[in-house]
Design a protein around this motif. Structure first.
Motif, PDB file in Angstrom:
ATOM      1  N   VAL A  30       0.848  -1.183   0.000  1.00  0.00           N
ATOM      2  CA  VAL A  30       0.000   0.000   0.000  1.00  0.00           C
ATOM      3  C   VAL A  30       0.888   1.239   0.000  1.00  0.00           C
ATOM      4  O   VAL A  30       1.783   1.367   0.837  1.00  0.00           O
ATOM      5  CB  VAL A  30      -0.918   0.019   1.236  1.00  0.00           C
ATOM      6  CG1 VAL A  30      -1.692   1.335   1.306  1.00  0.00           C
ATOM      7  CG2 VAL A  30      -1.871  -1.165   1.204  1.00  0.00           C
ATOM      8  N   ILE A  48      -6.694  -1.168   4.207  1.00  0.00           N
ATOM      9  CA  ILE A  48      -6.706  -1.173   2.742  1.00  0.00           C
ATOM     10  C   ILE A  48      -6.378  -2.559   2.207  1.00  0.00           C
ATOM     11  O   ILE A  48      -7.020  -3.046   1.261  1.00  0.00           O
ATOM     12  CB  ILE A  48      -5.719  -0.129   2.197  1.00  0.00           C
ATOM     13  CG1 ILE A  48      -6.213   1.283   2.546  1.00  0.00           C
ATOM     14  CG2 ILE A  48      -5.559  -0.262   0.686  1.00  0.00           C
ATOM     15  CD1 ILE A  48      -5.224   2.385   2.226  1.00  0.00           C
ATOM     16  N   GLN A  49      -5.390  -3.230   2.796  1.00  0.00           N
ATOM     17  CA  GLN A  49      -5.050  -4.584   2.356  1.00  0.00           C
ATOM     18  C   GLN A  49      -6.212  -5.542   2.577  1.00  0.00           C
ATOM     19  O   GLN A  49      -6.489  -6.409   1.748  1.00  0.00           O
ATOM     20  CB  GLN A  49      -3.802  -5.070   3.094  1.00  0.00           C
ATOM     21  CG  GLN A  49      -2.529  -4.383   2.633  1.00  0.00           C
ATOM     22  CD  GLN A  49      -1.315  -4.794   3.447  1.00  0.00           C
ATOM     23  OE1 GLN A  49      -1.397  -4.999   4.651  1.00  0.00           O
ATOM     24  NE2 GLN A  49      -0.176  -4.897   2.790  1.00  0.00           N
ATOM     25  N   ARG A  97      -8.799  -4.851  -0.135  1.00  0.00           N
ATOM     26  CA  ARG A  97      -8.360  -5.433  -1.411  1.00  0.00           C
ATOM     27  C   ARG A  97      -8.618  -6.937  -1.454  1.00  0.00           C
ATOM     28  O   ARG A  97      -8.976  -7.485  -2.489  1.00  0.00           O
ATOM     29  CB  ARG A  97      -6.864  -5.198  -1.592  1.00  0.00           C
ATOM     30  CG  ARG A  97      -6.448  -3.801  -1.988  1.00  0.00           C
ATOM     31  CD  ARG A  97      -4.942  -3.732  -2.000  1.00  0.00           C
ATOM     32  NE  ARG A  97      -4.414  -2.479  -2.530  1.00  0.00           N
ATOM     33  CZ  ARG A  97      -3.126  -2.186  -2.530  1.00  0.00           C
ATOM     34  NH1 ARG A  97      -2.248  -3.034  -2.028  1.00  0.00           N
ATOM     35  NH2 ARG A  97      -2.711  -1.037  -3.042  1.00  0.00           N
ATOM     36  N   ARG A 123     -16.813  -2.780  -2.688  1.00  0.00           N
ATOM     37  CA  ARG A 123     -16.223  -1.679  -3.447  1.00  0.00           C
ATOM     38  C   ARG A 123     -17.324  -0.783  -4.009  1.00  0.00           C
ATOM     39  O   ARG A 123     -18.334  -1.258  -4.544  1.00  0.00           O
ATOM     40  CB  ARG A 123     -15.357  -2.225  -4.571  1.00  0.00           C
ATOM     41  CG  ARG A 123     -14.760  -1.157  -5.465  1.00  0.00           C
ATOM     42  CD  ARG A 123     -13.738  -1.720  -6.414  1.00  0.00           C
ATOM     43  NE  ARG A 123     -13.321  -0.710  -7.399  1.00  0.00           N
ATOM     44  CZ  ARG A 123     -12.284  -0.836  -8.204  1.00  0.00           C
ATOM     45  NH1 ARG A 123     -11.542  -1.943  -8.149  1.00  0.00           N
ATOM     46  NH2 ARG A 123     -11.966   0.116  -9.062  1.00  0.00           N
ATOM     47  N   ARG A 127     -12.355   2.247  -4.055  1.00  0.00           N
ATOM     48  CA  ARG A 127     -12.730   2.799  -2.750  1.00  0.00           C
ATOM     49  C   ARG A 127     -13.827   1.942  -2.136  1.00  0.00           C
ATOM     50  O   ARG A 127     -14.610   1.305  -2.851  1.00  0.00           O
ATOM     51  CB  ARG A 127     -13.139   4.267  -2.858  1.00  0.00           C
ATOM     52  CG  ARG A 127     -14.554   4.569  -3.282  1.00  0.00           C
ATOM     53  CD  ARG A 127     -14.745   6.081  -3.400  1.00  0.00           C
ATOM     54  NE  ARG A 127     -16.126   6.507  -3.448  1.00  0.00           N
ATOM     55  CZ  ARG A 127     -16.874   6.562  -4.534  1.00  0.00           C
ATOM     56  NH1 ARG A 127     -16.389   6.154  -5.709  1.00  0.00           N
ATOM     57  NH2 ARG A 127     -18.128   6.992  -4.476  1.00  0.00           N
ATOM     58  N   TYR A 163     -10.291   5.431  -0.069  1.00  0.00           N
ATOM     59  CA  TYR A 163      -9.639   5.158  -1.349  1.00  0.00           C
ATOM     60  C   TYR A 163      -8.390   4.310  -1.131  1.00  0.00           C
ATOM     61  O   TYR A 163      -7.800   4.312  -0.046  1.00  0.00           O
ATOM     62  CB  TYR A 163      -9.260   6.464  -2.056  1.00  0.00           C
ATOM     63  CG  TYR A 163     -10.414   7.147  -2.739  1.00  0.00           C
ATOM     64  CD1 TYR A 163     -10.642   6.982  -4.102  1.00  0.00           C
ATOM     65  CD2 TYR A 163     -11.294   7.950  -2.013  1.00  0.00           C
ATOM     66  CE1 TYR A 163     -11.716   7.602  -4.736  1.00  0.00           C
ATOM     67  CE2 TYR A 163     -12.360   8.581  -2.637  1.00  0.00           C
ATOM     68  CZ  TYR A 163     -12.561   8.399  -3.998  1.00  0.00           C
ATOM     69  OH  TYR A 163     -13.624   9.006  -4.617  1.00  0.00           O
ATOM     70  N   GLU A 164      -8.004   3.610  -2.169  1.00  0.00           N
ATOM     71  CA  GLU A 164      -6.875   2.695  -2.094  1.00  0.00           C
ATOM     72  C   GLU A 164      -5.554   3.403  -1.787  1.00  0.00           C
ATOM     73  O   GLU A 164      -4.619   2.786  -1.305  1.00  0.00           O
ATOM     74  CB  GLU A 164      -6.758   1.923  -3.410  1.00  0.00           C
ATOM     75  CG  GLU A 164      -5.913   0.678  -3.345  1.00  0.00           C
ATOM     76  CD  GLU A 164      -6.052  -0.150  -4.617  1.00  0.00           C
ATOM     77  OE1 GLU A 164      -5.745  -1.358  -4.561  1.00  0.00           O
ATOM     78  OE2 GLU A 164      -6.454   0.403  -5.655  1.00  0.00           O
ATOM     79  N   ASN A 165      -5.487   4.712  -2.043  1.00  0.00           N
ATOM     80  CA  ASN A 165      -4.274   5.472  -1.754  1.00  0.00           C
ATOM     81  C   ASN A 165      -4.329   6.176  -0.393  1.00  0.00           C
ATOM     82  O   ASN A 165      -3.482   7.015  -0.080  1.00  0.00           O
ATOM     83  CB  ASN A 165      -4.007   6.496  -2.859  1.00  0.00           C
ATOM     84  CG  ASN A 165      -5.118   7.528  -2.986  1.00  0.00           C
ATOM     85  OD1 ASN A 165      -6.127   7.470  -2.291  1.00  0.00           O
ATOM     86  ND2 ASN A 165      -4.936   8.469  -3.899  1.00  0.00           N
TER      87      ASN A 165
END
Length: 288
Positions: free
Chosen positions: A43, A174-175, A178, A208, A228, A254-256
């Motif tokens: 990430v 986030i992981q 995912r 998602r 996201r 969001y993924e970032n």
């Protein structure tokens, strides 16, 4: 928000405790290890500045809170190799039966890229009182971590059980998102309140989101293909022995690491936050 306002989630801890009057909570089940993965799963959090405008959530009973408004502003800089620095402030104006009250919390912190060390300083005040300061460092050691405080008084102690620092917590969420997980339990240390409190956190992760974001700063080409998810994180003070969380934060993640559509639930009342400004900052390449 991001580890970064975790970012938001981790950083509103002081403001939450001031607003809620230090509500107690029970420890949730925990798994302090972040999900493992290869380099492709790494990430990378996006350096950015963000501003969220806060208003009282009228859909939730608010006790003696008749009105509320405020703002969260922060700057998140650095890279995945050396680490990330955060400058954060939340100011909330409350209208109560006893009259107006202002809560002001400021935090600066730095977390190493590998999540092994963390330094922090928080200044917080409520109702015009003299600000309270917590200043210290935390470093992983022997399966746990060691904390050294400079304020409110010089002291050191060791926690034998491991915990994640805020950026590592954000990356773990986030992981998990995912990987399609719907829940994640991790223990968090972020130096909040007295610098001695630890939280068990329970993250609930939804599917998602495919719809376009409602907040204008996120309606830009660079976010169109970034995944996201709706996330809700509840914070339980370790050892408090109650089943109600100290506070709960919900947002679109969001993924970032950027977040929108935030909701802060302090138990007795709640605030909704709208992202009103977002500036993406330059990001240095990282070979790790």
């Amino acid at each position: 928000m991001s580890g970064s306002l975790f970012g938001l989630a981790g950083r509103v801890c002081v403001a939450a405790l001031l607003l809620a009057g230090g509500a107690q909570a029970q420890s949730a089940s925990q798994d302090t290890a972040a999900p493992k993965g290869n380099a492709a799963d790494r990430v990378v959090l996006a350096p950015h500045r963000a501003v969220y405008d806060l208003v009282l959530d009228g859909a939730k009973p608010s006790g003696n809170i008749e009105a509320a408004k405020g703002r969260i502003a922060f700057e998140f800089t650095g890279d995945a190799c050396e680490g990330y620095a955060l400058s954060f402030r939340q100011v909330t104006q409350l209208g109560t039966e006893a009259g107006p009250r202002v809560v002001d919390a400021r935090t600066t912190s730095f977390e190493a890229g590998d999540g092994a060390s963390y330094r922090f300083k928080t200044e917080s005040s409520s109702g015009g009182a003299q600000p309270e300061t917590v200043d210290g460092t935390a470093e992983k050691a022997g399966g746990g971590y060691e904390v050294k405080l400079r304020q409110p008084k010089a002291e050191a102690y060791r926690e034998p059980n491991d915990a994640l620092f805020p950026n590592a917590q954000m990356k773990a969420v986030i992981q998990a998102a995912r990987a399609g997980k719907t829940t994640l339990n991790v223990r968090l240390y972020d130096g909040a309140n007295s610098g001695k409190e630890v939280y068990d956190t329970l993250s609930i992760i939804g599917k998602r989101i495919e719809a376009a974001p409602s907040e204008k700063p996120l309606q830009r080409p660079e976010f169109e293909k970034i995944a996201r998810w709706p996330v809700s994180i509840s914070y339980y003070k370790v050892g408090a022995g109650e089943s109600t969380p100290s506070y709960t934060i919900s947002f679109e993640l969001y993924e970032n690491g950027v977040t929108g559509a935030i909701h802060l639930d302090y138990g007795s009342f709640a605030l909704r936050g709208t992202l009103s400004r977002l500036d993406l900052l330059p990001q240095e390449p990282c070979a790790k």
